[in-house]
Design a protein around this motif. Structure first.
Motif, PDB file in Angstrom:
ATOM      1  N   UNK A 153      -7.052 -49.281  -6.805  1.00  0.00           N
ATOM      2  CA  UNK A 153      -8.377 -49.600  -7.332  1.00  0.00           C
ATOM      3  C   UNK A 153      -9.407 -49.285  -6.247  1.00  0.00           C
ATOM      4  N   UNK A 154     -10.610 -48.870  -6.681  1.00  0.00           N
ATOM      5  CA  UNK A 154     -11.685 -48.585  -5.715  1.00  0.00           C
ATOM      6  C   UNK A 154     -12.540 -49.829  -5.497  1.00  0.00           C
ATOM      7  N   UNK A 155     -13.243 -49.860  -4.375  1.00  0.00           N
ATOM      8  CA  UNK A 155     -14.236 -50.892  -4.105  1.00  0.00           C
ATOM      9  C   UNK A 155     -13.665 -52.297  -4.121  1.00  0.00           C
ATOM     10  N   UNK A 156     -14.445 -53.230  -4.701  1.00  0.00           N
ATOM     11  CA  UNK A 156     -14.039 -54.633  -4.795  1.00  0.00           C
ATOM     12  C   UNK A 156     -14.386 -55.140  -6.186  1.00  0.00           C
ATOM     13  N   UNK A 258      -9.641 -47.581 -11.607  1.00  0.00           N
ATOM     14  CA  UNK A 258      -8.254 -48.021 -11.469  1.00  0.00           C
ATOM     15  C   UNK A 258      -7.400 -46.796 -11.797  1.00  0.00           C
ATOM     16  N   UNK A 259      -6.445 -46.468 -10.907  1.00  0.00           N
ATOM     17  CA  UNK A 259      -5.731 -45.208 -11.121  1.00  0.00           C
ATOM     18  C   UNK A 259      -4.310 -45.260 -10.582  1.00  0.00           C
ATOM     19  N   UNK A 260      -3.512 -44.320 -11.055  1.00  0.00           N
ATOM     20  CA  UNK A 260      -2.111 -44.210 -10.662  1.00  0.00           C
ATOM     21  C   UNK A 260      -1.945 -43.015  -9.736  1.00  0.00           C
ATOM     22  N   UNK A 261      -1.171 -43.197  -8.670  1.00  0.00           N
ATOM     23  CA  UNK A 261      -0.900 -42.085  -7.745  1.00  0.00           C
ATOM     24  C   UNK A 261       0.609 -41.970  -7.533  1.00  0.00           C
ATOM     25  N   UNK A 262       1.184 -40.844  -7.901  1.00  0.00           N
ATOM     26  CA  UNK A 262       2.613 -40.629  -7.641  1.00  0.00           C
ATOM     27  C   UNK A 262       2.874 -40.562  -6.133  1.00  0.00           C
ATOM     28  N   UNK A 263       4.121 -40.836  -5.746  1.00  0.00           N
ATOM     29  CA  UNK A 263       4.482 -40.895  -4.322  1.00  0.00           C
ATOM     30  C   UNK A 263       4.004 -39.657  -3.558  1.00  0.00           C
ATOM     31  N   UNK A 264       4.125 -38.475  -4.180  1.00  0.00           N
ATOM     32  CA  UNK A 264       3.778 -37.240  -3.447  1.00  0.00           C
ATOM     33  C   UNK A 264       2.275 -37.119  -3.187  1.00  0.00           C
ATOM     34  N   UNK A 265       1.454 -37.912  -3.881  1.00  0.00           N
ATOM     35  CA  UNK A 265       0.014 -37.840  -3.670  1.00  0.00           C
ATOM     36  C   UNK A 265      -0.513 -38.890  -2.705  1.00  0.00           C
ATOM     37  N   UNK A 266       0.327 -39.857  -2.353  1.00  0.00           N
ATOM     38  CA  UNK A 266      -0.116 -41.015  -1.576  1.00  0.00           C
ATOM     39  C   UNK A 266      -0.748 -40.633  -0.227  1.00  0.00           C
ATOM     40  N   UNK A 267      -0.206 -39.599   0.405  1.00  0.00           N
ATOM     41  CA  UNK A 267      -0.711 -39.191   1.722  1.00  0.00           C
ATOM     42  C   UNK A 267      -2.146 -38.673   1.646  1.00  0.00           C
ATOM     43  N   UNK A 268      -2.597 -38.293   0.435  1.00  0.00           N
ATOM     44  CA  UNK A 268      -3.946 -37.729   0.305  1.00  0.00           C
ATOM     45  C   UNK A 268      -5.001 -38.796   0.027  1.00  0.00           C
ATOM     46  N   UNK A 281      -7.719 -49.281  -2.474  1.00  0.00           N
ATOM     47  CA  UNK A 281      -6.684 -50.268  -2.148  1.00  0.00           C
ATOM     48  C   UNK A 281      -5.514 -50.137  -3.100  1.00  0.00           C
ATOM     49  N   UNK A 282      -4.326 -50.098  -2.525  1.00  0.00           N
ATOM     50  CA  UNK A 282      -3.132 -50.121  -3.371  1.00  0.00           C
ATOM     51  C   UNK A 282      -2.851 -51.573  -3.740  1.00  0.00           C
ATOM     52  N   UNK A 283      -2.871 -51.909  -5.045  1.00  0.00           N
ATOM     53  CA  UNK A 283      -2.755 -53.307  -5.473  1.00  0.00           C
ATOM     54  C   UNK A 283      -1.472 -53.575  -6.245  1.00  0.00           C
ATOM     55  N   UNK A 284      -0.568 -52.616  -6.279  1.00  0.00           N
ATOM     56  CA  UNK A 284       0.683 -52.843  -6.999  1.00  0.00           C
ATOM     57  C   UNK A 284       1.312 -51.540  -7.383  1.00  0.00           C
ATOM     58  N   UNK A 285       2.137 -51.602  -8.429  1.00  0.00           N
ATOM     59  CA  UNK A 285       2.753 -50.356  -8.866  1.00  0.00           C
ATOM     60  C   UNK A 285       3.076 -50.368 -10.349  1.00  0.00           C
ATOM     61  N   UNK A 286       3.301 -49.170 -10.859  1.00  0.00           N
ATOM     62  CA  UNK A 286       3.704 -49.009 -12.251  1.00  0.00           C
ATOM     63  C   UNK A 286       5.223 -49.146 -12.335  1.00  0.00           C
TER      64      UNK A 286
END
Ligand SMILES: [Mg+2]
Length: 316
Positions: A153-156, A258-268, A281-286
């Protein structure tokens, strides 16, 4: 000259450099970039239901465009044009000038232009249709999240919902950041930067849990939110835990992504946060299924007191 024509000419006609033809003919003419998909969204705001009837006119002009641009941001689209359907109870020149000022200031900042509109007499309501462009195949849809993708999620969150509660007189002691309710800034740079990285996205307008639920339903997955990692608006710090949760998870009006990022995109993601100039902020997972669940620090399920904003709930 009809009063309607005069209003459009006087308050809502500005140069529209991104259009072939703007306000003033039977239709506007626009030329999308070759191959681009057009992203089109409509939102209507009604006095007494979506905003307080006595709200500052400049902030209302800003916000009714901002909520539409937030939907374009959530698709990864670049804003280009918009139309305005304005219903006003009477011709109040000071109000119209302030409303147009707030509207056009954000339009200019976001690189979009008003290309058409209509004004009517009646109870105050504002309908905007916004058009944006997104390169072929790169739109951020709600479908696309997979089990194992990170939940970001972005921001607060929660500041706008707190401001609504204070404005309604339900929480006298709190001191919200009113800008988050009245002058939200759509996360346009972030949406564009997430093209090709996020597997799904939505903007948080009705509350994180409700909006995340739309991603889960469209993607056929579940999601687990780690409550302690959810970024909270600064003014929420003084509130009891239960209220913090309600405002941040179910409050709405945040206009964060609010968005989903696959493992291969996390470094970006860190680089995207820097370029878009917003904390991410990473707040959890799918996960495979089970809808949206919230866990506390000990891993226990957190129950929420209320759902997201209900458009058919009587205005109070
Ligand atoms: Mg939306």
């Amino acid at each position: 000259v009809s009063p309607e024509f005069d209003l459009i000419a006087r308050y809502f006609t500005r140069p529209a450099p991104t259009a072939l033809l703007g306000v003033g003919d039977d239709c506007a003419l626009v030329q999308p970039q070759s191959q681009a998909a057009l992203a089109i969204t409509t939102d209507t705001l009604v006095a007494g239901r979506h905003f307080f009837a006595d709200v500052d006119a400049a902030s209302l002009g800003h916000k009714c465009l901002a909520v539409n641009l937030s939907d374009l941001a959530a698709m990864g689209a670049t804003p280009r044009w918009f139309t305005l359907a304005l219903t006003v109870p009477r011709i109040d020149h000071a109000w119209l000038a302030a409303f147009a000022g707030g509207l056009f200031a954000l339009a200019e900042r976001a690189g979009t232009a008003l290309v058409g509109g209509d004004t009517t007499a009646g109870p105050l309501a504002i309908g905007i249709t916004a058009l944006g462009e997104v390169p072929p195949g790169l739109a951020l849809r709600r479908a696309g999240a997979r089990a194992g993708d990170g939940l970001w999620v972005s921001g607060a969150l929660g500041e706008a919902a707190l401001a609504v509660a204070v404005r309604k007189g339900r929480l006298a002691a709190a001191a919200p950041d009113w800008r988050r309710l009245d002058w939200p800034l759509p996360r346009l740079a972030l949406g564009e930067a997430l093209r090709g990285v996020a597997s799904a996205a939505i903007d948080v307008s009705d509350g994180l849990v409700a909006d995340l639920g739309h991603i889960c339903a469209a993607s056929g997955v579940g999601a687990v939110i780690d409550w302690p990692s959810v970024p909270l608006g600064a003014s929420l710090a003084a509130l009891p835990e239960g209220l913090r949760r309600d405002f941040a998870l179910a409050g709405g009006d945040d206009y964060e992504l609010c968005f989903a990022v696959p493992a291969e995109g996390e470094a970006r993601v860190a680089d995207i946060a820097r370029r878009a100039d917003v904390p991410l902020t990473r707040i959890g997972q799918f996960v495979e299924d089970g809808g949206v669940r919230v866990r506390d620090a000990a891993g226990r399920a957190v129950e929420l007191a209320q759902g997201g904003f209900d458009h058919f709930r009587p205005a109070t």
